[in-house]
Scaffold this motif. Structure first.
Motif, PDB file in Angstrom:
ATOM      1  N   HIS A   1       0.817  -1.219   0.000  1.00 52.23           N
ATOM      2  CA  HIS A   1       0.000   0.000   0.000  1.00 52.23           C
ATOM      3  C   HIS A   1       0.849   1.269   0.000  1.00 52.23           C
ATOM      4  CE1 HIS A   1      -3.953  -2.046   0.883  1.00 52.23           C
ATOM      5  NE2 HIS A   1      -3.075  -3.015   1.077  1.00 52.23           N
ATOM      6  N   ASP A   2       2.003   1.204   0.628  1.00 53.32           N
ATOM      7  CA  ASP A   2       2.895   2.366   0.626  1.00 53.32           C
ATOM      8  C   ASP A   2       4.267   1.962   1.135  1.00 53.32           C
ATOM      9  OD1 ASP A   2       3.355   3.168   3.613  1.00 53.32           O
ATOM     10  OD2 ASP A   2       1.194   2.847   3.483  1.00 53.32           O
ATOM     11  N   VAL A   3       5.245   2.827   0.866  1.00 53.43           N
ATOM     12  CA  VAL A   3       6.595   2.686   1.434  1.00 53.43           C
ATOM     13  C   VAL A   3       6.975   4.039   2.041  1.00 53.43           C
ATOM     14  CG1 VAL A   3       7.417   0.755   0.039  1.00 53.43           C
ATOM     15  CG2 VAL A   3       7.548   3.080  -0.889  1.00 53.43           C
ATOM     16  N   LEU A   4       6.058   4.601   2.777  1.00 54.11           N
ATOM     17  CA  LEU A   4       6.258   5.938   3.350  1.00 54.11           C
ATOM     18  C   LEU A   4       7.436   5.994   4.298  1.00 54.11           C
ATOM     19  CD1 LEU A   4       2.529   6.857   4.035  1.00 54.11           C
ATOM     20  CD2 LEU A   4       3.985   7.824   2.255  1.00 54.11           C
ATOM     21  N   PHE A   5       7.755   4.880   4.940  1.00 51.35           N
ATOM     22  CA  PHE A   5       8.886   4.851   5.870  1.00 51.35           C
ATOM     23  C   PHE A   5      10.213   5.088   5.154  1.00 51.35           C
ATOM     24  CE2 PHE A   5       8.053   0.575   4.415  1.00 51.35           C
ATOM     25  CZ  PHE A   5       9.309   0.050   4.140  1.00 51.35           C
ATOM     26  N   LEU A   6      10.231   4.874   3.832  1.00 48.86           N
ATOM     27  CA  LEU A   6      11.418   5.169   3.036  1.00 48.86           C
ATOM     28  C   LEU A   6      11.392   6.603   2.505  1.00 48.86           C
ATOM     29  CD1 LEU A   6      11.703   1.843   0.993  1.00 48.86           C
ATOM     30  CD2 LEU A   6      12.999   2.519   3.021  1.00 48.86           C
ATOM     31  N   ASP A   7      10.208   7.120   2.240  1.00 47.81           N
ATOM     32  CA  ASP A   7      10.064   8.491   1.733  1.00 47.81           C
ATOM     33  C   ASP A   7      10.165   9.531   2.847  1.00 47.81           C
ATOM     34  OD1 ASP A   7       9.568   7.455  -0.815  1.00 47.81           O
ATOM     35  OD2 ASP A   7       7.434   7.259  -0.394  1.00 47.81           O
ATOM     36  N   PHE A   8       9.667   9.158   4.040  1.00 51.75           N
ATOM     37  CA  PHE A   8       9.638  10.077   5.184  1.00 51.75           C
ATOM     38  C   PHE A   8      10.214   9.384   6.419  1.00 51.75           C
ATOM     39  CE2 PHE A   8       6.288  11.234   2.259  1.00 51.75           C
ATOM     40  CZ  PHE A   8       6.380  12.613   2.179  1.00 51.75           C
ATOM     41  N   PRO A   9      11.506   9.054   6.392  1.00 46.58           N
ATOM     42  CA  PRO A   9      12.104   8.275   7.484  1.00 46.58           C
ATOM     43  C   PRO A   9      12.033   8.960   8.845  1.00 46.58           C
ATOM     44  CG  PRO A   9      13.814   9.181   6.046  1.00 46.58           C
ATOM     45  CD  PRO A   9      12.503   9.395   5.354  1.00 46.58           C
ATOM     46  N   GLN A  10      11.922  10.292   8.847  1.00 45.30           N
ATOM     47  CA  GLN A  10      11.896  11.024  10.115  1.00 45.30           C
ATOM     48  C   GLN A  10      10.666  10.694  10.968  1.00 45.30           C
ATOM     49  OE1 GLN A  10      11.423  12.237   7.080  1.00 45.30           O
ATOM     50  NE2 GLN A  10      10.227  14.135   7.023  1.00 45.30           N
ATOM     51  N   TYR A  11       9.656  10.101  10.356  1.00 42.26           N
ATOM     52  CA  TYR A  11       8.425   9.809  11.088  1.00 42.26           C
ATOM     53  C   TYR A  11       8.336   8.351  11.563  1.00 42.26           C
ATOM     54  CZ  TYR A  11       6.812  14.293   9.266  1.00 42.26           C
ATOM     55  OH  TYR A  11       6.688  15.631   8.972  1.00 42.26           O
ATOM     56  N   PHE A  12       9.386   7.570  11.329  1.00 35.05           N
ATOM     57  CA  PHE A  12       9.330   6.146  11.660  1.00 35.05           C
ATOM     58  C   PHE A  12      10.574   5.724  12.430  1.00 35.05           C
ATOM     59  CE2 PHE A  12       6.798   6.825   7.882  1.00 35.05           C
ATOM     60  CZ  PHE A  12       5.660   6.073   8.104  1.00 35.05           C
ATOM     61  N   PRO A  13      10.419   4.846  13.433  1.00 34.56           N
ATOM     62  CA  PRO A  13      11.576   4.343  14.186  1.00 34.56           C
ATOM     63  C   PRO A  13      12.538   3.581  13.282  1.00 34.56           C
ATOM     64  CG  PRO A  13       9.505   3.812  15.307  1.00 34.56           C
ATOM     65  CD  PRO A  13       9.144   4.321  13.945  1.00 34.56           C
ATOM     66  N   LEU A  14      13.815   3.606  13.631  1.00 34.62           N
ATOM     67  CA  LEU A  14      14.841   2.957  12.823  1.00 34.62           C
ATOM     68  C   LEU A  14      14.567   1.468  12.644  1.00 34.62           C
ATOM     69  CD1 LEU A  14      17.556   2.994  11.333  1.00 34.62           C
ATOM     70  CD2 LEU A  14      18.694   2.691  13.555  1.00 34.62           C
ATOM     71  N   GLY A  15      14.202   0.787  13.729  1.00 36.30           N
ATOM     72  CA  GLY A  15      13.940  -0.647  13.644  1.00 36.30           C
ATOM     73  C   GLY A  15      12.806  -0.967  12.685  1.00 36.30           C
ATOM     74  N   TYR A  16      11.769  -0.151  12.722  1.00 43.40           N
ATOM     75  CA  TYR A  16      10.620  -0.323  11.819  1.00 43.40           C
ATOM     76  C   TYR A  16      11.070  -0.182  10.370  1.00 43.40           C
ATOM     77  CZ  TYR A  16       6.011   0.684   9.750  1.00 43.40           C
ATOM     78  OH  TYR A  16       4.878   0.675   8.964  1.00 43.40           O
ATOM     79  N   ARG A  17      11.910   0.829  10.101  1.00 39.79           N
ATOM     80  CA  ARG A  17      12.364   1.081   8.732  1.00 39.79           C
ATOM     81  C   ARG A  17      13.228  -0.061   8.208  1.00 39.79           C
ATOM     82  NH1 ARG A  17      14.166   6.161  10.906  1.00 39.79           N
ATOM     83  NH2 ARG A  17      16.238   5.789  10.038  1.00 39.79           N
ATOM     84  N   LEU A  18      14.155  -0.528   9.028  1.00 42.70           N
ATOM     85  CA  LEU A  18      15.058  -1.596   8.598  1.00 42.70           C
ATOM     86  C   LEU A  18      14.306  -2.897   8.349  1.00 42.70           C
ATOM     87  CD1 LEU A  18      18.086  -0.935  10.985  1.00 42.70           C
ATOM     88  CD2 LEU A  18      17.928  -0.383   8.551  1.00 42.70           C
ATOM     89  N   LYS A  19      13.424  -3.248   9.284  1.00 45.77           N
ATOM     90  CA  LYS A  19      12.670  -4.500   9.158  1.00 45.77           C
ATOM     91  C   LYS A  19      11.771  -4.488   7.935  1.00 45.77           C
ATOM     92  CE  LYS A  19       8.839  -4.935  11.228  1.00 45.77           C
ATOM     93  NZ  LYS A  19       7.721  -4.981  12.197  1.00 45.77           N
ATOM     94  N   ASN A  20      10.993  -3.414   7.772  1.00 55.57           N
ATOM     95  CA  ASN A  20      10.013  -3.392   6.687  1.00 55.57           C
ATOM     96  C   ASN A  20      10.640  -3.186   5.314  1.00 55.57           C
ATOM     97  OD1 ASN A  20       7.798  -3.959   8.253  1.00 55.57           O
ATOM     98  ND2 ASN A  20       7.360  -1.828   8.705  1.00 55.57           N
ATOM     99  N   LYS A  21      11.769  -2.500   5.253  1.00 54.34           N
ATOM    100  CA  LYS A  21      12.452  -2.391   3.959  1.00 54.34           C
ATOM    101  C   LYS A  21      12.868  -3.775   3.477  1.00 54.34           C
ATOM    102  CE  LYS A  21      16.261  -0.221   1.456  1.00 54.34           C
ATOM    103  NZ  LYS A  21      17.431   0.688   1.514  1.00 54.34           N
ATOM    104  N   LEU A  22      13.414  -4.564   4.383  1.00 51.32           N
ATOM    105  CA  LEU A  22      13.846  -5.911   4.028  1.00 51.32           C
ATOM    106  C   LEU A  22      12.657  -6.780   3.632  1.00 51.32           C
ATOM    107  CD1 LEU A  22      16.112  -8.083   3.950  1.00 51.32           C
ATOM    108  CD2 LEU A  22      15.591  -8.539   6.359  1.00 51.32           C
ATOM    109  N   LEU A  23      11.588  -6.763   4.449  1.00 51.22           N
ATOM    110  CA  LEU A  23      10.430  -7.625   4.207  1.00 51.22           C
ATOM    111  C   LEU A  23       9.661  -7.212   2.954  1.00 51.22           C
ATOM    112  CD1 LEU A  23       9.037  -8.078   7.832  1.00 51.22           C
ATOM    113  CD2 LEU A  23      10.157  -9.817   6.432  1.00 51.22           C
ATOM    114  N   PHE A  24       9.414  -5.921   2.794  1.00 51.15           N
ATOM    115  CA  PHE A  24       8.618  -5.451   1.658  1.00 51.15           C
ATOM    116  C   PHE A  24       9.362  -5.664   0.341  1.00 51.15           C
ATOM    117  CE2 PHE A  24       5.880  -2.095   4.086  1.00 51.15           C
ATOM    118  CZ  PHE A  24       5.521  -3.065   5.005  1.00 51.15           C
ATOM    119  N   LYS A  25      10.665  -5.366   0.349  1.00 48.45           N
ATOM    120  CA  LYS A  25      11.441  -5.522  -0.879  1.00 48.45           C
ATOM    121  C   LYS A  25      11.512  -6.988  -1.282  1.00 48.45           C
ATOM    122  CE  LYS A  25      15.783  -4.247  -3.113  1.00 48.45           C
ATOM    123  NZ  LYS A  25      17.064  -3.509  -2.973  1.00 48.45           N
TER     124      LYS A  25
END
Length: 369
Positions: A108-132
């Motif tokens: 539905h979105d990859v906003l954590f990659l477009d707006f990293p300032q709004y998401f915790p680091l762990g969330y960004r790392l985990k979901n980038k790996l899983l979604f990709k």
């Protein structure tokens, strides 16, 4: 002709309604009309699931053996796919690590990659790996807006992404008596004459800026402010600002979570103004739902919401408090809602989403011949 067997992971229906439940409900309510397909819907509470989709000859409900998401992905779903000889399995965001059939994934979105300032680091790392990984190993990749499609292509290097856009549940278009609804909201929740913001709590959702405008422009003198949504990521700016308010103003601010669909519909129909100040969205369906109900609606003009051209006169820069306040006044006085509703219907419908889904399926099938 042998029917195509499509499995759909419906575990999101075991929790509270959110964007993914709206998407699956709207899309598959249309898709199950396809007689050339047999669908397998899986969840823990299949009794509730059947109240959503009903009984159909080409639809089989399957109950998961566990509520554990890791067991579901690692064992339960692969076993279901193998046992029922599934052709395609459709998932939201994340697919199982073991591939037993062709995969369809909706990101539905990859906003954590477009707006990293709004998401915790762990969330960004985990979901980038899983979604990709999910996008790379899926045969068909879907998203819900042109904005999200472009960002998925950019971040994950996926060339083919098909858009199956969200739309509005038909119930929002049904007629209702405004005064009766408002009395019911006041009886059940003690709220009247209110602005409404429906969204889960995250810093990017911009609750704090709406609260600030509500207070500092003194809208509390004539209105209350209602927030509906579950907690997701702490918004400390909101928490600190709210804590410093006098009790007389706090009494005009209401927060509800774990709200069922019937009560949510009451709140939407009863409000004087629906406000959607989110900074970033992969789609943004709440303003469309309130608009469909004939409710004065204003929303942000950024990311996927920039496509809501029928709302252009009611959109604002979510970082500009003066602009937000101007649009609040405009929303309360504008009378052109029927025209906007008609224009919205032309752009977003579940029938169109179904057609786009079928086209994506046919495109893949043709590519393999």
């Amino acid at each position: 002709m042998q029917k195509i067997k499509i499995f759909v992971d419906c575990h999101v229906f075991d929790g509270n309604f959110q964007g993914t439940t709206t998407y699956i409900k709207g899309l598959y309510a249309k898709l199950i009309q396809e007689v050339n397909c047999h669908f397998f819907f899986a969840a823990n509470d299949i009794v509730f699931l059947e109240t959503i989709f009903g009984a159909h000859k080409n639809l089989t409900y399957i109950q998961y053996k566990t509520k554990n998401k890791f067991f579901r992905l690692l064992f339960d779903i692969p076993n279901i796919i193998k046992k029922n000889k599934i052709d395609y399995a459709h998932f939201q965001y994340v697919v199982p690590p073991v591939k037993k059939c062709k995969y369809i994934v909706t990101i539905h979105d990859v906003l954590f990659l477009d707006f990293p300032q709004y998401f915790p680091l762990g969330y960004r790392l985990k979901n980038k790996l899983l979604f990709k990984r999910s996008a790379k190993c899926s045969d068909i990749v879907l998203s819900v807006s042109e904005y999200s499609k472009a960002q998925i292509q950019k971040h994950f290097g996926i060339e083919k992404v098909f858009v199956t856009a969200n739309a509005v549940d038909p119930i929002y278009f049904e007629a209702f008596d405004k005064r009766t609804i408002q009395k019911e909201v006041e009886r059940k929740f003690g709220v009247n004459n209110y602005f409404l913001f429906v969204s889960r709590w995250e810093p990017r959702k911009n609750h704090h800026r709406l609260l600030k405008v509500f207070v500092e422009k003194e809208h509390y003198k004539n209105h209350s402010l209602v927030f509906i949504g579950d907690k997701a990521i702490e918004n400390k700016t909101y928490t600190d600002y709210y804590a410093g308010l006098p009790e007389t103003i706090k009494a005009k601010i209401f927060t509800f979570n774990k709200v069922n669909f019937e009560d949510l519909l009451l709140f939407v129909r009863g409000t004087n103004l629906s406000v959607y100040p989110s900074i970033a969205e992969g789609f943004g369906i709440p303003p469309l739902e309130s608009l469909a109900a004939g409710i004065p609606t204003i929303c942000s003009n950024t990311t996927a919401m920039a496509d809501f051209h029928f709302l252009k006169d009611c959109q604002f820069d979510p970082l500009n408090e003066a602009d937000l306040n101007t649009k609040i006044h405009f929303g309360l006085t504008n009378q052109d809602w029927p025209k906007m509703i008609s224009e919205m219907k032309l752009v977003y419908s579940w029938q169109k989403a179904k057609t786009d889904f079928i086209n994506a399926l046919y495109d893949f099938e043709a590519s393999k011949k």
